[in-house]
Design a protein around this motif. Sequence first.
Motif, mmCIF file in Angstrom:
data_model
loop_
_atom_site.group_PDB
_atom_site.id
_atom_site.type_symbol
_atom_site.label_atom_id
_atom_site.label_comp_id
_atom_site.label_asym_id
_atom_site.label_seq_id
_atom_site.Cartn_x
_atom_site.Cartn_y
_atom_site.Cartn_z
ATOM 1 N N GLY A 139 7.248 13.227 2.191
ATOM 2 C CA GLY A 139 6.821 12.147 1.313
ATOM 3 C C GLY A 139 7.313 10.787 1.781
ATOM 4 O O GLY A 139 6.581 9.797 1.722
ATOM 5 N N VAL A 140 8.556 10.727 2.259
ATOM 6 C CA VAL A 140 9.096 9.467 2.770
ATOM 7 C C VAL A 140 8.295 9.019 3.992
ATOM 8 O O VAL A 140 7.937 7.839 4.118
ATOM 9 C CB VAL A 140 10.599 9.608 3.104
ATOM 10 C CG1 VAL A 140 11.103 8.411 3.889
ATOM 11 C CG2 VAL A 140 11.412 9.784 1.822
ATOM 12 N N LEU A 141 7.989 9.956 4.883
ATOM 13 C CA LEU A 141 7.193 9.609 6.066
ATOM 14 C C LEU A 141 5.802 9.114 5.676
ATOM 15 O O LEU A 141 5.302 8.124 6.231
ATOM 16 C CB LEU A 141 7.075 10.818 6.993
ATOM 17 C CG LEU A 141 8.363 11.260 7.685
ATOM 18 C CD1 LEU A 141 8.142 12.574 8.422
ATOM 19 C CD2 LEU A 141 8.879 10.195 8.630
ATOM 20 N N LEU A 142 5.180 9.783 4.724
ATOM 21 C CA LEU A 142 3.854 9.364 4.265
ATOM 22 C C LEU A 142 3.903 7.992 3.603
ATOM 23 O O LEU A 142 3.007 7.167 3.788
ATOM 24 C CB LEU A 142 3.276 10.398 3.294
ATOM 25 C CG LEU A 142 2.872 11.729 3.908
ATOM 26 C CD1 LEU A 142 2.600 12.760 2.813
ATOM 27 C CD2 LEU A 142 1.660 11.563 4.803
ATOM 28 N N SER A 143 4.939 7.756 2.829
ATOM 29 C CA SER A 143 5.103 6.461 2.171
ATOM 30 C C SER A 143 5.223 5.345 3.204
ATOM 31 O O SER A 143 4.597 4.282 3.065
ATOM 32 C CB SER A 143 6.343 6.503 1.280
ATOM 33 O OG SER A 143 6.581 5.245 0.714
ATOM 34 N N ARG A 144 5.989 5.596 4.245
ATOM 35 C CA ARG A 144 6.139 4.592 5.304
ATOM 36 C C ARG A 144 4.831 4.364 6.042
ATOM 37 O O ARG A 144 4.488 3.236 6.398
ATOM 38 C CB ARG A 144 7.237 5.018 6.272
ATOM 39 C CG ARG A 144 8.618 4.920 5.656
ATOM 40 C CD ARG A 144 9.687 5.374 6.602
ATOM 41 N NE ARG A 144 10.990 5.304 5.947
ATOM 42 C CZ ARG A 144 12.055 5.984 6.331
ATOM 43 N NH1 ARG A 144 11.986 6.797 7.374
ATOM 44 N NH2 ARG A 144 13.186 5.861 5.681
ATOM 45 N N SER B 28 -7.200 7.218 6.893
ATOM 46 C CA SER B 28 -5.833 7.691 6.931
ATOM 47 C C SER B 28 -5.054 7.206 5.712
ATOM 48 O O SER B 28 -4.162 7.898 5.251
ATOM 49 C CB SER B 28 -5.135 7.297 8.231
ATOM 50 O OG SER B 28 -4.965 5.905 8.306
ATOM 51 N N PHE B 29 -5.392 6.030 5.185
ATOM 52 C CA PHE B 29 -4.696 5.576 3.986
ATOM 53 C C PHE B 29 -5.050 6.467 2.805
ATOM 54 O O PHE B 29 -4.169 6.909 2.066
ATOM 55 C CB PHE B 29 -5.023 4.120 3.666
ATOM 56 C CG PHE B 29 -4.295 3.634 2.444
ATOM 57 C CD1 PHE B 29 -2.950 3.328 2.510
ATOM 58 C CD2 PHE B 29 -4.944 3.531 1.229
ATOM 59 C CE1 PHE B 29 -2.257 2.920 1.385
ATOM 60 C CE2 PHE B 29 -4.263 3.123 0.097
ATOM 61 C CZ PHE B 29 -2.917 2.807 0.175
ATOM 62 N N ASP B 30 -6.340 6.759 2.649
ATOM 63 C CA ASP B 30 -6.754 7.632 1.550
ATOM 64 C C ASP B 30 -6.154 9.026 1.701
ATOM 65 O O ASP B 30 -5.674 9.613 0.728
ATOM 66 C CB ASP B 30 -8.276 7.731 1.472
ATOM 67 C CG ASP B 30 -8.916 6.433 1.005
ATOM 68 O OD1 ASP B 30 -8.214 5.604 0.392
ATOM 69 O OD2 ASP B 30 -10.116 6.237 1.262
ATOM 70 N N VAL C 278 4.224 14.763 -4.658
ATOM 71 C CA VAL C 278 4.872 14.340 -5.902
ATOM 72 C C VAL C 278 4.634 15.375 -6.999
ATOM 73 O O VAL C 278 5.571 15.756 -7.732
ATOM 74 C CB VAL C 278 4.377 12.943 -6.343
ATOM 75 C CG1 VAL C 278 4.827 12.603 -7.760
ATOM 76 C CG2 VAL C 278 4.858 11.878 -5.356
ATOM 77 N N GLU C 279 3.403 15.867 -7.107
ATOM 78 C CA GLU C 279 3.106 16.884 -8.124
ATOM 79 C C GLU C 279 3.943 18.141 -7.913
ATOM 80 O O GLU C 279 4.482 18.704 -8.862
ATOM 81 C CB GLU C 279 1.620 17.230 -8.120
ATOM 82 C CG GLU C 279 0.749 16.173 -8.750
ATOM 83 C CD GLU C 279 -0.716 16.569 -8.790
ATOM 84 O OE1 GLU C 279 -1.095 17.582 -8.154
ATOM 85 O OE2 GLU C 279 -1.484 15.863 -9.459
ATOM 86 N N ARG C 280 4.042 18.585 -6.658
ATOM 87 C CA ARG C 280 4.838 19.790 -6.367
ATOM 88 C C ARG C 280 6.300 19.578 -6.701
ATOM 89 O O ARG C 280 6.954 20.463 -7.270
ATOM 90 C CB ARG C 280 4.685 20.184 -4.893
ATOM 91 C CG ARG C 280 3.316 20.776 -4.602
ATOM 92 C CD ARG C 280 3.089 21.158 -3.150
ATOM 93 N NE ARG C 280 4.262 21.588 -2.434
ATOM 94 C CZ ARG C 280 4.513 21.290 -1.158
ATOM 95 N NH1 ARG C 280 3.669 20.551 -0.473
ATOM 96 N NH2 ARG C 280 5.597 21.729 -0.564
ATOM 97 N N LEU C 281 6.826 18.411 -6.376
ATOM 98 C CA LEU C 281 8.228 18.129 -6.678
ATOM 99 C C LEU C 281 8.470 18.031 -8.184
ATOM 100 O O LEU C 281 9.503 18.485 -8.681
ATOM 101 C CB LEU C 281 8.676 16.842 -5.983
ATOM 102 C CG LEU C 281 8.867 16.930 -4.470
ATOM 103 C CD1 LEU C 281 9.062 15.544 -3.870
ATOM 104 C CD2 LEU C 281 10.044 17.833 -4.130
ATOM 105 N N LEU D 59 0.432 12.444 -0.370
ATOM 106 C CA LEU D 59 1.639 12.002 -1.066
ATOM 107 C C LEU D 59 1.580 12.362 -2.549
ATOM 108 O O LEU D 59 2.569 12.830 -3.127
ATOM 109 C CB LEU D 59 1.821 10.494 -0.880
ATOM 110 C CG LEU D 59 3.103 9.876 -1.411
ATOM 111 C CD1 LEU D 59 4.328 10.558 -0.818
ATOM 112 C CD2 LEU D 59 3.121 8.388 -1.098
ATOM 113 N N HIS D 60 0.421 12.187 -3.137
ATOM 114 C CA HIS D 60 0.236 12.557 -4.552
ATOM 115 C C HIS D 60 0.487 14.053 -4.752
ATOM 116 O O HIS D 60 1.142 14.460 -5.716
ATOM 117 C CB HIS D 60 -1.176 12.171 -5.008
ATOM 118 C CG HIS D 60 -1.455 12.498 -6.432
ATOM 119 N ND1 HIS D 60 -0.897 11.813 -7.479
ATOM 120 C CD2 HIS D 60 -2.224 13.462 -6.984
ATOM 121 C CE1 HIS D 60 -1.319 12.333 -8.612
ATOM 122 N NE2 HIS D 60 -2.125 13.343 -8.338
#
Length: 84
Positions: free
Chosen positions: A49-54, A17-19, A29-32, A25-26
């Motif tokens: 992205g915020v949810l994934l970061s958390r 799940s971390f990978d 970021v690319e899309r944004l 998330l990566h």
Amino acid sequence: MERDNLPTVPAGAEAESFDGTLHELHGIVERLEHGELTLEDSLLAFERGVLLSRRGQAILDAAERRVELLLRDGRTEPLEPGSG
């Protein structure tokens, strides 16, 4: 100690799940960064992205607690996921 004799971490959801979290998330970021999303889509992507970061931070925090427990207790075998 040879690599083959090293204790293995049980194949659990944490490592995968971390990978997966980091990969997703990566991609966000690319899309944004491309700037081609509508404002609404950008906000939704940012929220995801915020949810994934958390989630990623929580996984790292759990891993850190496991390492600290292993070092404190002098254990040599891996902990079961969720213990500690």
